[in-house]
Write a protein that holds these residues in place. Structure first.
Motif, mmCIF file in Angstrom:
data_model
loop_
_atom_site.group_PDB
_atom_site.id
_atom_site.type_symbol
_atom_site.label_atom_id
_atom_site.label_comp_id
_atom_site.label_asym_id
_atom_site.label_seq_id
_atom_site.Cartn_x
_atom_site.Cartn_y
_atom_site.Cartn_z
ATOM 1 N N HIS A 1 56.855 -20.637 -4.254
ATOM 2 C CA HIS A 1 56.640 -19.491 -3.601
ATOM 3 C C HIS A 1 55.973 -18.486 -4.400
ATOM 4 O O HIS A 1 56.043 -18.704 -5.810
ATOM 5 C CB HIS A 1 57.737 -18.832 -2.761
ATOM 6 C CG HIS A 1 58.017 -19.782 -1.665
ATOM 7 N ND1 HIS A 1 57.042 -19.627 -0.677
ATOM 8 C CD2 HIS A 1 59.211 -20.420 -1.330
ATOM 9 C CE1 HIS A 1 57.847 -20.691 0.516
ATOM 10 N NE2 HIS A 1 58.803 -21.078 -0.019
ATOM 11 N N ALA A 2 55.528 -17.339 -4.087
ATOM 12 C CA ALA A 2 54.605 -16.213 -4.725
ATOM 13 C C ALA A 2 55.433 -15.551 -5.875
ATOM 14 O O ALA A 2 54.771 -15.383 -6.787
ATOM 15 C CB ALA A 2 53.865 -15.328 -3.618
ATOM 16 N N GLU B 1 50.724 -14.087 6.707
ATOM 17 C CA GLU B 1 51.780 -13.667 5.409
ATOM 18 C C GLU B 1 51.032 -13.901 4.185
ATOM 19 O O GLU B 1 50.230 -14.842 4.007
ATOM 20 C CB GLU B 1 52.845 -14.921 5.453
ATOM 21 C CG GLU B 1 53.807 -14.976 4.415
ATOM 22 C CD GLU B 1 54.756 -15.925 4.363
ATOM 23 O OE1 GLU B 1 55.787 -15.768 3.452
ATOM 24 O OE2 GLU B 1 54.775 -16.758 5.316
ATOM 25 N N SER C 1 51.314 -24.970 0.789
ATOM 26 C CA SER C 1 52.687 -25.607 0.072
ATOM 27 C C SER C 1 52.613 -27.254 0.069
ATOM 28 O O SER C 1 53.308 -27.943 -0.338
ATOM 29 C CB SER C 1 53.742 -25.229 0.674
ATOM 30 O OG SER C 1 54.009 -25.895 1.941
ATOM 31 N N LEU D 1 52.951 -21.504 5.995
ATOM 32 C CA LEU D 1 54.027 -22.144 5.390
ATOM 33 C C LEU D 1 54.837 -22.938 6.410
ATOM 34 O O LEU D 1 55.564 -23.486 5.893
ATOM 35 C CB LEU D 1 54.467 -21.198 4.173
ATOM 36 C CG LEU D 1 53.456 -20.894 3.075
ATOM 37 C CD1 LEU D 1 54.398 -19.836 2.255
ATOM 38 C CD2 LEU D 1 53.252 -22.213 2.104
ATOM 39 N N THR E 1 50.175 -14.630 0.629
ATOM 40 C CA THR E 1 50.674 -15.464 -0.507
ATOM 41 C C THR E 1 50.274 -15.230 -1.909
ATOM 42 O O THR E 1 50.239 -15.760 -2.916
ATOM 43 C CB THR E 1 50.082 -17.060 -0.279
ATOM 44 O OG1 THR E 1 48.649 -17.034 -0.352
ATOM 45 C CG2 THR E 1 50.662 -17.572 0.972
ATOM 46 N N PHE F 1 47.368 -20.785 -8.033
ATOM 47 C CA PHE F 1 48.642 -21.199 -7.315
ATOM 48 C C PHE F 1 49.258 -21.918 -8.760
ATOM 49 O O PHE F 1 48.935 -22.939 -8.837
ATOM 50 C CB PHE F 1 48.732 -21.773 -6.405
ATOM 51 C CG PHE F 1 48.401 -21.129 -5.191
ATOM 52 C CD1 PHE F 1 49.626 -20.516 -4.048
ATOM 53 C CD2 PHE F 1 47.157 -20.599 -4.537
ATOM 54 C CE1 PHE F 1 49.177 -19.760 -3.154
ATOM 55 C CE2 PHE F 1 46.730 -19.804 -3.607
ATOM 56 C CZ PHE F 1 47.780 -19.347 -2.828
ATOM 57 N N TRP G 1 50.784 -26.993 -4.963
ATOM 58 C CA TRP G 1 51.633 -25.909 -4.802
ATOM 59 C C TRP G 1 53.072 -26.375 -5.537
ATOM 60 O O TRP G 1 53.517 -27.362 -5.669
ATOM 61 C CB TRP G 1 51.949 -25.572 -3.365
ATOM 62 C CG TRP G 1 52.867 -24.492 -3.214
ATOM 63 C CD1 TRP G 1 52.451 -23.199 -2.877
ATOM 64 C CD2 TRP G 1 54.339 -24.411 -2.621
ATOM 65 N NE1 TRP G 1 53.550 -22.362 -2.375
ATOM 66 C CE2 TRP G 1 54.671 -23.210 -2.407
ATOM 67 C CE3 TRP G 1 55.241 -25.591 -2.884
ATOM 68 C CZ2 TRP G 1 55.853 -22.773 -2.078
ATOM 69 C CZ3 TRP G 1 56.603 -25.213 -2.618
ATOM 70 C CH2 TRP G 1 56.948 -23.627 -2.004
ATOM 71 N N ARG H 1 58.226 -13.073 1.349
ATOM 72 C CA ARG H 1 58.008 -13.794 2.560
ATOM 73 C C ARG H 1 58.280 -13.008 3.882
ATOM 74 O O ARG H 1 59.025 -11.812 3.883
ATOM 75 C CB ARG H 1 59.314 -14.850 2.462
ATOM 76 C CG ARG H 1 59.061 -15.904 1.517
ATOM 77 C CD ARG H 1 57.995 -16.550 1.342
ATOM 78 N NE ARG H 1 57.283 -17.076 2.747
ATOM 79 C CZ ARG H 1 57.749 -18.315 3.189
ATOM 80 N NH1 ARG H 1 58.981 -18.957 2.664
ATOM 81 N NH2 ARG H 1 57.450 -18.902 4.301
#
Length: 285
Positions: free
Chosen positions: A131-132, A47, A104, A84, A49, A177, A128, A55
């Motif tokens: 989310h992105a 996935e 995260s 995640l 990021t 991030f 973190w 997502r």
């Protein structure tokens, strides 16, 4: 000795390699290449990021990565799972992964701490905030080094309270991030400050957008590999446990240079050609 974690993105939408390794066969082949180039660890992710990324359902993520983890583990590679999702981490552990790399730090999935505690795997907890699709809006700090250290300390407290052994935990300051470019440079400049947390630290600067500032305008993403290797050396000098990179070969060379410099900082006269005429400070410690 700082370890090299090679990045293996089994995704169609990676910012750094454009989905080149999205198929199972291609991913396995690339993982073996990274290992041959000198990677100590292979970090398999299903996935993206990257900023703004959408997502992926855990089921889809697992379809992408579990066959890759299974095959590479069967060939003796040491694997990390970049996820995640607690269910993906557990599945990867069963398939042979020995490290959970959770960007995260356990905040995205409340079940992640239990997986880390149950499996006993090394657990990388990154700094973190979101989310992105939301993280860039949260790049607000008083003092970024102080704030990141405090937030990571809070994650360590929460994880250990949930049953994760302290000796399992590795920390990551989370370059890129919820960070502006200046925040990333400030963190790199003060990596030594993270020693106060008393835990190993991993640094992941590879090909991130803040590195574009040291390159010509519109330079391609792959041109960020040289500044990445420089940051990797700085991280190693600060005592990093590992650096996470896409270009393993260049990073291995850079760290070999650092190792050679350290080895020969104070060489014995008999080891150096013509050393008889060297001043007395050239002694081996």
């Amino acid at each position: 000795m700082t370890l090299i974690m090679g990045v293996l993105n089994v995704t169609p939408d990676s910012f750094s390699d454009g989905g080149q390794w999205a198929s199972t066969d291609a991913a396995i082949e690339h993982g073996l290449l990274l290992h041959a180039q000198g990677a100590d660890l292979i970090d398999v992710g299903g996935e993206s990021t990257r900023p703004g990324a959408t997502r992926v359902a855990p089921e889809q993520e697992q379809l992408r990565i579990i066959p890759v983890v299974t095959e590479l583990a069967s060939q003796g590679l040491r694997l990390s799972i970049d996820t995640l999702n607690a269910s993906t981490a557990r599945a990867a552990a069963k398939a042979g992964a020995s490290i959970i790399n959770d960007v995260s730090g356990g905040l995205a999935d409340p079940g992640m701490a239990a997986v880390a505690a149950d499996t006993g795997l090394t657990y990388v907890a990154m700094h973190w905030r979101a989310h992105a699709q939301q993280m860039d809006a949260l790049a607000d700090y008083g003092d970024v080094v102080t704030d990141v250290i405090a937030e990571l300390r809070a994650r360590v407290d929460a994880l250990t309270a949930a049953g994760v052994a302290r000796e399992q935990i590795v920390l990551d300051p989370g370059l890129g991030f919820s960070k502006k470019a200046e925040h990333n440079w400030q963190l790199i400049n003060r990596l030594d400050a993270f020693a106060e947390l008393g835990l190993p630290v991993m640094v992941g600067a590879s090909r991130k957008r803040f590195l574009a500032a040291v390159l010509p305008v519109d330079a391609p993403v792959l041109d960020r590999d040289l500044p990445t290797a420089v940051v990797s050396v700085l991280a190693a000098q600060a005592g990093a446990w590992a650096v996470r990179v896409h270009d393993v070969a260049a990073t291995r060379t850079a760290l070999n240079v650092l190792a050679s410099v350290r080895e020969w900082t104070s060489p014995s006269p008999r080891q150096v050609p013509g050393a008889a005429s060297r001043p007395s400070q050239w002694t081996h410690d």
